[in-house]
Scaffold this motif. Sequence first.
Motif, PDB file in Angstrom:
ATOM      1  N   GLN A 123      -4.304   6.833  -3.056  1.00  0.00           N
ATOM      2  CA  GLN A 123      -3.877   5.624  -2.367  1.00  0.00           C
ATOM      3  C   GLN A 123      -3.831   4.477  -3.376  1.00  0.00           C
ATOM      4  N   TYR A 139       0.743   5.648  -0.367  1.00  0.00           N
ATOM      5  CA  TYR A 139      -0.069   6.860  -0.287  1.00  0.00           C
ATOM      6  C   TYR A 139       0.752   8.059  -0.756  1.00  0.00           C
ATOM      7  N   GLN A 160       1.708   3.457   9.050  1.00  0.00           N
ATOM      8  CA  GLN A 160       2.181   4.068   7.815  1.00  0.00           C
ATOM      9  C   GLN A 160       3.553   4.662   8.059  1.00  0.00           C
ATOM     10  N   GLN A 208      -3.018   0.233  -3.930  1.00  0.00           N
ATOM     11  CA  GLN A 208      -2.782  -1.103  -3.410  1.00  0.00           C
ATOM     12  C   GLN A 208      -2.153  -1.868  -4.567  1.00  0.00           C
ATOM     13  N   GLY A 251     -11.103   1.947   1.024  1.00  0.00           N
ATOM     14  CA  GLY A 251      -9.720   2.305   1.277  1.00  0.00           C
ATOM     15  C   GLY A 251      -9.569   2.793   2.701  1.00  0.00           C
ATOM     16  N   THR A 291       0.124  -3.583   3.920  1.00  0.00           N
ATOM     17  CA  THR A 291      -1.026  -3.848   3.066  1.00  0.00           C
ATOM     18  C   THR A 291      -2.194  -3.017   3.568  1.00  0.00           C
ATOM     19  N   LEU A 292      -3.355  -3.130   2.901  1.00  0.00           N
ATOM     20  CA  LEU A 292      -4.523  -2.366   3.320  1.00  0.00           C
ATOM     21  C   LEU A 292      -4.947  -2.763   4.726  1.00  0.00           C
ATOM     22  N   THR A 344       0.840  -1.202   0.000  1.00  0.00           N
ATOM     23  CA  THR A 344       0.000   0.000   0.000  1.00  0.00           C
ATOM     24  C   THR A 344       0.871   1.246   0.000  1.00  0.00           C
ATOM     25  N   SER A 364       4.063   4.441   3.011  1.00  0.00           N
ATOM     26  CA  SER A 364       3.717   3.070   2.649  1.00  0.00           C
ATOM     27  C   SER A 364       3.402   2.268   3.892  1.00  0.00           C
TER      28      SER A 364
END
Lengths: 115, 116
Positions: free
Chosen positions: A48, A33, A104, A50, B101, A97-98, A31, A94
């Motif tokens: 964002q 951002y 982050q 994935q 999200g 994963t979600l 993930t 980053s």
Amino acid sequence: EAGVAQSPRYKIIEKRQSVAFWCNPISGHATLYWYQQILGQGPKLLIQFQNNGVVDDSQLPKDRFSAERLKGVDSTLKIQPAKLEDSAVYLCASQPTLGRSYEQYFGPGTRLTVT
Amino acid sequence: AQSVTQPDIHITVSEGASLELRCNYSYGATPYLFWYVQSPGQGLQLLLKYFSGDTLVQGIKGFEAEFKRSQSSFNLRKPSVHWSDAAEYFCAVGAINSNSGYALNFGKGTSLLVTP
């Protein structure tokens, strides 16, 4: 473990010019951002990813901003044409994963000045 | 909508004094809450996070925060401030956005100045 890398660190352009920022996330992080941080404010999400798919780009000004994450690793954010109000720090982050449970990790940011 | 309010734009404390930075959130469900610190020219570093469980959370650099659901608050504290703590502090709530999200909604930040 290497952190999130961003380049360039600083960029000065004139309005109506174009600019691109690059981000290399932590290895294995799915993930990614992009946040925009205007002076005196907190970061605001732009887009964002994935892997190489877009999860959310609802706050990305699509008439001038674009972003891609080819091969699900590095990402580039482009502004064309730039406006004065785009002056900000662009942060890449980053996470593995979600999901809400993951931290982050932020890069140092790219400071953009539009004159 | 999920949001975070940091009422204090600037705070000045003397070195060695205690510190409390305020954060109020708006979120319908159980929030995931974070405090980040940003030094000049640096990216954001996570100080601590709250997901569930014990409402008093310990973080790095001697910081702690307390989650109070009744007050919708997540205030950051440190018993004795060091000059190196001078920085910008951001409170954030982890929020589900469109398309399932997930991203962080940040407050506007509190700038901490530490005087000798």
